[in-house]
Design a protein around this motif. Structure first.
Motif, short mmCIF file in Angstrom:
data_model
loop_
_atom_site.label_atom_id
_atom_site.label_comp_id
_atom_site.label_asym_id
_atom_site.label_seq_id
_atom_site.Cartn_x
_atom_site.Cartn_y
_atom_site.Cartn_z
N HIS A 29 51.01 35.27 21.90
CA HIS A 29 51.73 36.54 21.95
C HIS A 29 50.79 37.74 21.93
CE1 HIS A 29 55.78 34.97 21.70
NE2 HIS A 29 55.41 34.18 20.71
N THR A 30 49.51 37.52 22.12
CA THR A 30 48.58 38.66 22.10
C THR A 30 48.80 39.51 23.34
OG1 THR A 30 46.88 37.34 23.20
CG2 THR A 30 46.83 37.40 20.79
N HIS A 40 42.87 46.80 34.67
CA HIS A 40 42.81 45.45 34.09
C HIS A 40 42.39 45.47 32.62
CE1 HIS A 40 43.54 43.76 37.99
NE2 HIS A 40 42.53 44.44 38.50
N SER A 41 42.77 46.54 31.92
CA SER A 41 42.47 46.61 30.49
C SER A 41 43.59 47.37 29.78
CB SER A 41 41.14 47.33 30.26
OG SER A 41 41.24 48.67 30.69
N LEU A 42 43.73 47.10 28.49
CA LEU A 42 44.71 47.79 27.68
C LEU A 42 44.12 49.08 27.13
CD1 LEU A 42 46.08 44.76 25.66
CD2 LEU A 42 47.25 46.00 27.46
N PRO A 43 44.96 50.10 26.85
CA PRO A 43 44.42 51.30 26.20
C PRO A 43 43.99 50.98 24.78
CG PRO A 43 46.80 51.47 26.50
CD PRO A 43 46.36 50.23 27.18
N GLU A 44 43.01 51.74 24.29
CA GLU A 44 42.50 51.49 22.93
C GLU A 44 43.59 51.74 21.89
OE1 GLU A 44 40.84 54.04 24.90
OE2 GLU A 44 39.88 52.36 25.90
N SER A 45 44.38 52.80 22.10
CA SER A 45 45.44 53.10 21.15
C SER A 45 46.54 53.84 21.89
CB SER A 45 44.91 53.96 20.00
OG SER A 45 44.57 55.24 20.49
N PHE A 46 47.68 53.97 21.23
CA PHE A 46 48.79 54.70 21.83
C PHE A 46 48.44 56.18 21.96
CE2 PHE A 46 52.97 56.82 21.68
CZ PHE A 46 53.51 56.26 22.83
N ALA A 47 47.69 56.71 21.02
CA ALA A 47 47.30 58.12 21.07
C ALA A 47 46.42 58.39 22.29
CB ALA A 47 46.56 58.51 19.80
N SER A 48 45.50 57.49 22.59
CA SER A 48 44.65 57.70 23.76
C SER A 48 45.46 57.55 25.05
CB SER A 48 43.48 56.72 23.77
OG SER A 48 43.95 55.40 23.96
N TYR A 49 46.47 56.71 25.03
CA TYR A 49 47.35 56.58 26.18
C TYR A 49 48.13 57.87 26.41
CZ TYR A 49 51.68 55.52 28.59
OH TYR A 49 52.76 55.57 29.43
N ARG A 50 48.62 58.47 25.31
CA ARG A 50 49.40 59.71 25.43
C ARG A 50 48.57 60.85 25.98
NH1 ARG A 50 54.91 60.68 24.22
NH2 ARG A 50 54.30 62.63 23.32
N GLN A 51 47.26 60.84 25.76
CA GLN A 51 46.42 61.91 26.26
C GLN A 51 46.38 61.91 27.79
OE1 GLN A 51 44.93 64.40 24.59
NE2 GLN A 51 46.01 63.61 22.80
N LYS A 52 46.53 60.74 28.40
CA LYS A 52 46.43 60.63 29.85
C LYS A 52 47.78 60.49 30.53
CE LYS A 52 42.47 57.86 28.91
NZ LYS A 52 42.08 56.49 28.87
N ALA A 53 48.83 60.23 29.77
CA ALA A 53 50.13 59.92 30.36
C ALA A 53 50.80 61.17 30.93
CB ALA A 53 51.03 59.29 29.30
N GLN A 54 51.63 60.95 31.94
CA GLN A 54 52.41 62.01 32.58
C GLN A 54 53.87 61.59 32.54
OE1 GLN A 54 51.52 64.86 34.49
NE2 GLN A 54 49.41 64.72 33.84
N GLN A 55 54.71 62.49 32.11
CA GLN A 55 56.15 62.28 32.16
C GLN A 55 56.78 63.65 32.32
OE1 GLN A 55 57.88 60.30 28.82
NE2 GLN A 55 59.94 60.64 29.51
N HIS A 56 57.12 64.00 33.52
CA HIS A 56 57.63 65.33 33.84
C HIS A 56 56.61 66.39 33.43
CE1 HIS A 56 61.30 63.16 34.46
NE2 HIS A 56 61.37 62.83 33.20
N GLY A 57 55.34 66.08 33.58
CA GLY A 57 54.25 66.98 33.19
C GLY A 57 53.39 66.30 32.14
N PRO A 58 52.24 66.87 31.84
CA PRO A 58 51.35 66.25 30.86
C PRO A 58 51.98 66.18 29.47
CG PRO A 58 50.27 68.03 32.03
CD PRO A 58 51.70 68.06 32.43
N LEU A 59 51.80 65.06 28.81
CA LEU A 59 52.37 64.89 27.47
C LEU A 59 51.44 65.42 26.38
CD1 LEU A 59 53.82 61.29 27.78
CD2 LEU A 59 55.05 63.44 27.89
N ASN A 60 50.19 65.69 26.71
CA ASN A 60 49.24 66.09 25.66
C ASN A 60 49.18 67.60 25.45
OD1 ASN A 60 48.06 66.83 28.02
ND2 ASN A 60 46.07 65.90 27.60
N GLN A 61 50.08 68.39 26.03
CA GLN A 61 50.03 69.83 25.88
C GLN A 61 50.88 70.34 24.72
OE1 GLN A 61 51.10 71.73 29.49
NE2 GLN A 61 49.30 71.04 30.59
N TYR A 62 51.55 69.48 24.04
CA TYR A 62 52.46 69.94 23.00
C TYR A 62 51.70 70.10 21.69
CZ TYR A 62 55.74 68.56 26.53
OH TYR A 62 56.41 68.44 27.72
N SER A 63 51.92 71.25 21.06
CA SER A 63 51.15 71.56 19.85
C SER A 63 51.53 70.67 18.67
CB SER A 63 51.34 73.04 19.49
OG SER A 63 52.71 73.31 19.31
#
Length: 117
Positions: A29-30, A40-63
């Motif tokens: 189950h790993t 071909h690799s997993l993100p190191e953490s969810f926080a690092s994924y959120r820095q690069k993710a886009q959903q109706h605009g960048p997700l990392n701009q929120y204070s």
């Protein structure tokens, strides 16, 4: 006599099962990257994924880290780029929707039968 029982007495299923069902002793189950992923690799953490993710605009701009913590106007103007349009009514006249004729409306409402009557 019950007709169903008589019909099913000589019935044999067309598929054959090879053996008893068994559950694997160990299941891995790993987490692993999807075979079609570009990196071909997993993100190191969810926080690092959120820095690069886009959903109706960048997700990392929120204070505060919550979606909706800033008004939409603060994200800047929303304008279509050159050659892009948000709605079909903004296109040149030749690409806009044509008005329905009365004959087309009657054909749709009658299921097409009015064309042959």
């Amino acid at each position: 006599m019950n007709a169903t029982k008589a019909l099913l007495q000589g019935r044999q299923p067309m598929i054959r099962f090879l053996g008893k069902r068994t559950t694997p002793a160990t299941i891995d189950h790993t987490p692993h990257a999807h075979p079609a992923s570009p990196t071909h690799s997993l993100p190191e953490s969810f926080a690092s994924y959120r820095q690069k993710a886009q959903q109706h605009g960048p997700l990392n701009q929120y204070s505060t880290g919550h979606v909706g913590s800033r008004p939409g106007a603060s994200l800047g103007p929303i304008e279509a780029g050159k050659g892009n349009f948000f709605d079909r009514s903004e296109l040149p006249r030749r690409f806009q929707r044509l008005a329905w004729t009365q004959a087309e409306i009657e054909a749709v409402e009658s299921g097409g039968a009015s064309q042959f009557a």
